[in-house]
Design a protein around this motif. Structure first.
Motif, PDB file in Angstrom:
ATOM      1  N   MET A 209       0.821  -1.203   0.000  1.00 40.53           N
ATOM      2  CA  MET A 209       0.000   0.000   0.000  1.00 40.53           C
ATOM      3  C   MET A 209       0.856   1.254   0.000  1.00 40.53           C
ATOM      4  N   LEU A 210       2.094   1.183   0.526  1.00 40.73           N
ATOM      5  CA  LEU A 210       2.983   2.329   0.501  1.00 40.73           C
ATOM      6  C   LEU A 210       3.246   2.717  -0.948  1.00 40.73           C
ATOM      7  N   ARG A 211       3.141   4.016  -1.264  1.00 42.26           N
ATOM      8  CA  ARG A 211       3.278   4.426  -2.661  1.00 42.26           C
ATOM      9  C   ARG A 211       3.779   5.864  -2.749  1.00 42.26           C
ATOM     10  N   ILE A 212       4.928   6.046  -3.359  1.00 41.97           N
ATOM     11  CA  ILE A 212       5.389   7.390  -3.688  1.00 41.97           C
ATOM     12  C   ILE A 212       4.535   7.904  -4.842  1.00 41.97           C
ATOM     13  N   GLU A 213       3.866   9.055  -4.640  1.00 45.34           N
ATOM     14  CA  GLU A 213       3.004   9.574  -5.696  1.00 45.34           C
ATOM     15  C   GLU A 213       3.533  10.856  -6.333  1.00 45.34           C
ATOM     16  N   HIS A 214       4.600  11.444  -5.757  1.00 47.12           N
ATOM     17  CA  HIS A 214       5.089  12.701  -6.331  1.00 47.12           C
ATOM     18  C   HIS A 214       6.502  12.986  -5.835  1.00 47.12           C
ATOM     19  N   ILE A 215       7.379  13.372  -6.770  1.00 48.59           N
ATOM     20  CA  ILE A 215       8.715  13.852  -6.418  1.00 48.59           C
ATOM     21  C   ILE A 215       8.586  15.364  -6.292  1.00 48.59           C
TER      22      ILE A 215
ATOM     23  N   ASP B  75       3.281   3.643   8.826  1.00 49.44           N
ATOM     24  CA  ASP B  75       4.429   3.376   9.681  1.00 49.44           C
ATOM     25  C   ASP B  75       4.853   1.913   9.578  1.00 49.44           C
ATOM     26  N   ALA B  76       3.882   1.023   9.599  1.00 50.19           N
ATOM     27  CA  ALA B  76       4.187  -0.406   9.500  1.00 50.19           C
ATOM     28  C   ALA B  76       4.748  -0.750   8.119  1.00 50.19           C
ATOM     29  N   GLU B  77       4.206  -0.135   7.070  1.00 48.68           N
ATOM     30  CA  GLU B  77       4.692  -0.427   5.725  1.00 48.68           C
ATOM     31  C   GLU B  77       6.114   0.079   5.518  1.00 48.68           C
ATOM     32  N   ILE B  78       6.420   1.242   6.076  1.00 47.15           N
ATOM     33  CA  ILE B  78       7.778   1.766   5.960  1.00 47.15           C
ATOM     34  C   ILE B  78       8.752   0.876   6.723  1.00 47.15           C
ATOM     35  N   ARG B  79       8.362   0.413   7.882  1.00 45.12           N
ATOM     36  CA  ARG B  79       9.210  -0.507   8.637  1.00 45.12           C
ATOM     37  C   ARG B  79       9.414  -1.804   7.866  1.00 45.12           C
ATOM     38  N   ALA B  80       8.386  -2.245   7.148  1.00 39.35           N
ATOM     39  CA  ALA B  80       8.468  -3.494   6.399  1.00 39.35           C
ATOM     40  C   ALA B  80       9.434  -3.422   5.233  1.00 39.35           C
ATOM     41  N   THR B  81       9.768  -2.216   4.767  1.00 40.24           N
ATOM     42  CA  THR B  81      10.746  -2.102   3.680  1.00 40.24           C
ATOM     43  C   THR B  81      12.145  -2.477   4.142  1.00 40.24           C
ATOM     44  N   GLY B  82      12.380  -2.455   5.451  1.00 41.39           N
ATOM     45  CA  GLY B  82      13.705  -2.727   5.976  1.00 41.39           C
ATOM     46  C   GLY B  82      14.569  -1.499   6.112  1.00 41.39           C
ATOM     47  N   ALA B  83      14.072  -0.335   5.669  1.00 39.61           N
ATOM     48  CA  ALA B  83      14.845   0.904   5.776  1.00 39.61           C
ATOM     49  C   ALA B  83      14.676   1.491   7.169  1.00 39.61           C
TER      50      ALA B  83
ATOM     51  N   VAL C 251      16.718  -1.242  -7.662  1.00 35.33           N
ATOM     52  CA  VAL C 251      15.338  -1.348  -8.126  1.00 35.33           C
ATOM     53  C   VAL C 251      14.495  -2.099  -7.107  1.00 35.33           C
ATOM     54  N   ASN C 252      15.034  -3.150  -6.547  1.00 34.44           N
ATOM     55  CA  ASN C 252      14.304  -3.938  -5.555  1.00 34.44           C
ATOM     56  C   ASN C 252      13.939  -3.082  -4.345  1.00 34.44           C
ATOM     57  N   THR C 253      14.897  -2.296  -3.865  1.00 31.37           N
ATOM     58  CA  THR C 253      14.643  -1.443  -2.701  1.00 31.37           C
ATOM     59  C   THR C 253      13.615  -0.366  -3.013  1.00 31.37           C
ATOM     60  N   TRP C 254      13.787   0.341  -4.110  1.00 34.61           N
ATOM     61  CA  TRP C 254      12.888   1.457  -4.416  1.00 34.61           C
ATOM     62  C   TRP C 254      11.515   0.978  -4.879  1.00 34.61           C
ATOM     63  N   SER C 255      11.419  -0.231  -5.373  1.00 32.21           N
ATOM     64  CA  SER C 255      10.101  -0.787  -5.657  1.00 32.21           C
ATOM     65  C   SER C 255       9.313  -1.010  -4.369  1.00 32.21           C
ATOM     66  N   SER C 256      10.007  -1.231  -3.258  1.00 34.85           N
ATOM     67  CA  SER C 256       9.302  -1.420  -1.991  1.00 34.85           C
ATOM     68  C   SER C 256       8.640  -0.143  -1.508  1.00 34.85           C
ATOM     69  N   PHE C 257       8.966   0.999  -2.126  1.00 36.86           N
ATOM     70  CA  PHE C 257       8.292   2.260  -1.818  1.00 36.86           C
ATOM     71  C   PHE C 257       7.090   2.484  -2.741  1.00 36.86           C
ATOM     72  N   GLY C 258       6.706   1.461  -3.491  1.00 41.62           N
ATOM     73  CA  GLY C 258       5.513   1.537  -4.315  1.00 41.62           C
ATOM     74  C   GLY C 258       5.746   2.055  -5.714  1.00 41.62           C
ATOM     75  N   LEU C 259       6.990   2.085  -6.173  1.00 39.41           N
ATOM     76  CA  LEU C 259       7.290   2.527  -7.537  1.00 39.41           C
ATOM     77  C   LEU C 259       7.320   1.323  -8.472  1.00 39.41           C
ATOM     78  N   ARG C 260       6.795   1.493  -9.677  1.00 39.69           N
ATOM     79  CA  ARG C 260       6.806   0.433 -10.676  1.00 39.69           C
ATOM     80  C   ARG C 260       7.754   0.829 -11.805  1.00 39.69           C
ATOM     81  N   PHE C 261       8.798   0.072 -11.958  1.00 37.79           N
ATOM     82  CA  PHE C 261       9.842   0.428 -12.915  1.00 37.79           C
ATOM     83  C   PHE C 261       9.656  -0.302 -14.243  1.00 37.79           C
ATOM     84  N   SER C 262      10.067   0.381 -15.295  1.00 38.40           N
ATOM     85  CA  SER C 262      10.048  -0.191 -16.633  1.00 38.40           C
ATOM     86  C   SER C 262      11.153  -1.228 -16.768  1.00 38.40           C
ATOM     87  N   ALA C 263      11.114  -1.947 -17.856  1.00 39.36           N
ATOM     88  CA  ALA C 263      12.223  -2.839 -18.175  1.00 39.36           C
ATOM     89  C   ALA C 263      13.461  -2.003 -18.488  1.00 39.36           C
ATOM     90  N   PRO C 264      14.667  -2.530 -18.237  1.00 40.04           N
ATOM     91  CA  PRO C 264      15.885  -1.758 -18.507  1.00 40.04           C
ATOM     92  C   PRO C 264      16.033  -1.402 -19.986  1.00 40.04           C
TER      93      PRO C 264
END
Length: 319
Positions: free
Chosen positions: A32-38, A126-134, A208-221
């Motif tokens: 559910m954690l999701r970065i929606e804006h930089i 809070d729980a989702e951020i802790r679950a990322t391991g960061a 990519v694995n780490t930043w995907s845990s913040f709810g980002l969906r990355f394209s193929a390389p």
């Protein structure tokens, strides 16, 4: 901003496949954690007045906020642009502050980035951020920010990342000064908005694995400017790229944004991307200021960090 220092224990996430092994739709849809804006990249400078004069001379822009944040030991200026994006300048003056030590160690350049995350209950986020391991090195809750979490750079691959859940996602007065809207029309004559930023790494899959845990969906390389690049587009129209040198043994493998960033600063934030409505006008303004154009195409160009107090590589794209 300030706040009580509240470190969380590291939490390992088990059974989560690498995002590079998943299709873009199913990738981390259970989170559910999701970065929606930089929203607000922040840059360290030696002399904030010099940097402000340079920005005004090149882009004709004015800060919507200019303050001394005494509790953090920094002088601060924030510029407001289109699409609720902001550029922050930080001049540290307290030798005991982490920003001061970073400036002394690495010189001017990237400091951190503030991002907006999607709304949810504080306990859930809070729980989702802790679950990322960061690890969380600072947590804030104010009248205007439902909650904000500063994550440890070692756990985000060199990025001091502030995950913020504003009470009003259309109002960033707590970062940019409450009159920020009055500055946007003036500040968008040459550059219109911040489109996004990139990270440099020599381990693309892990980052990519780490930043995907913040709810980002990355394209193929993809291959771009001698880098391997993946991109995640946020809901509000900004993006995050992760770049890694191709390292294919060719003579060009060291001539790429990621390779140069890794050589200069190490792993972490790499470049800042601006959206402009008149690319020729922006290029003319930068060349008149003595900026070096390193890479260029029909719809974009890049500048080097030489001859500018804003010491981050910048890309300018036609929008």
């Amino acid at each position: 901003g300030g706040g009580e220092f509240q470190p969380f224990p590291e939490v390992k996430v088990k059974g989560v496949p690498s995002p590079l092994q998943l299709d873009p739709i199913s990738r981390y849809t259970h989170r559910m954690l999701r970065i929606e804006h930089i929203s607000q990249p922040a840059v360290l400078v030696h002399d904030i007045d010099e940097a402000m004069d340079w920005l005004h001379g090149v882009f004709g822009i004015f800060p919507s906020e200019r303050v001394d944040i005494a509790r953090s030991g920094v002088n601060n200026a924030v510029y407001a642009f289109g699409n609720r994006t902001y550029l922050e300048l930080i001049e540290p003056y307290d030798p005991e502050s982490s920003a001061y030590r970073l400036l002394k160690q690495n010189g001017p350049g990237w400091h951190m980035v503030n991002v907006d995350i999607a709304d949810d209950d504080f306990e859930v986020l809070d729980a989702e951020i802790r679950a990322t391991g960061a690890r969380v090195v600072q947590r804030n809750r104010t009248e205007h920010v439902a909650a904000a979490w500063h994550l440890h750079p070692r756990d985000t691959h060199g990025v001091l990342l502030n995950l913020a859940n504003p009470v009003d996602h259309d109002e960033h007065g707590m970062w940019a000064g409450w009159a920020w809207r009055e500055y946007v029309l003036t500040n968008t004559r040459v550059v219109d908005r911040i489109l996004g930023l990139s990270l440099a790494t020599d381990d693309l899959e892990t980052v990519v694995n780490t930043w995907s845990s913040f709810g980002l969906r990355f394209s193929a390389p993809e291959d771009a400017l001698n880098d391997r690049v993946v991109t995640a587009h946020c809901e509000a129209g900004t993006f995050v790229q992760i770049r890694s040198p191709r390292c294919d043994g060719s003579s060009q493998s060291d001539d790429s944004p990621a390779a140069q960033s890794l050589s200069h600063w190490g792993q972490g934030l790499c470049h800042l991307c601006w959206g402009v409505r008149d690319l020729a006008r922006a290029r003319s303004a930068l060349e008149a200021a003595g900026m070096i154009i390193e890479r260029s195409g029909e719809s974009e160009f890049w500048t080097s960090i030489e001859n500018a107090p804003i010491a981050v590589p910048m890309e300018f794209r036609q929008i």
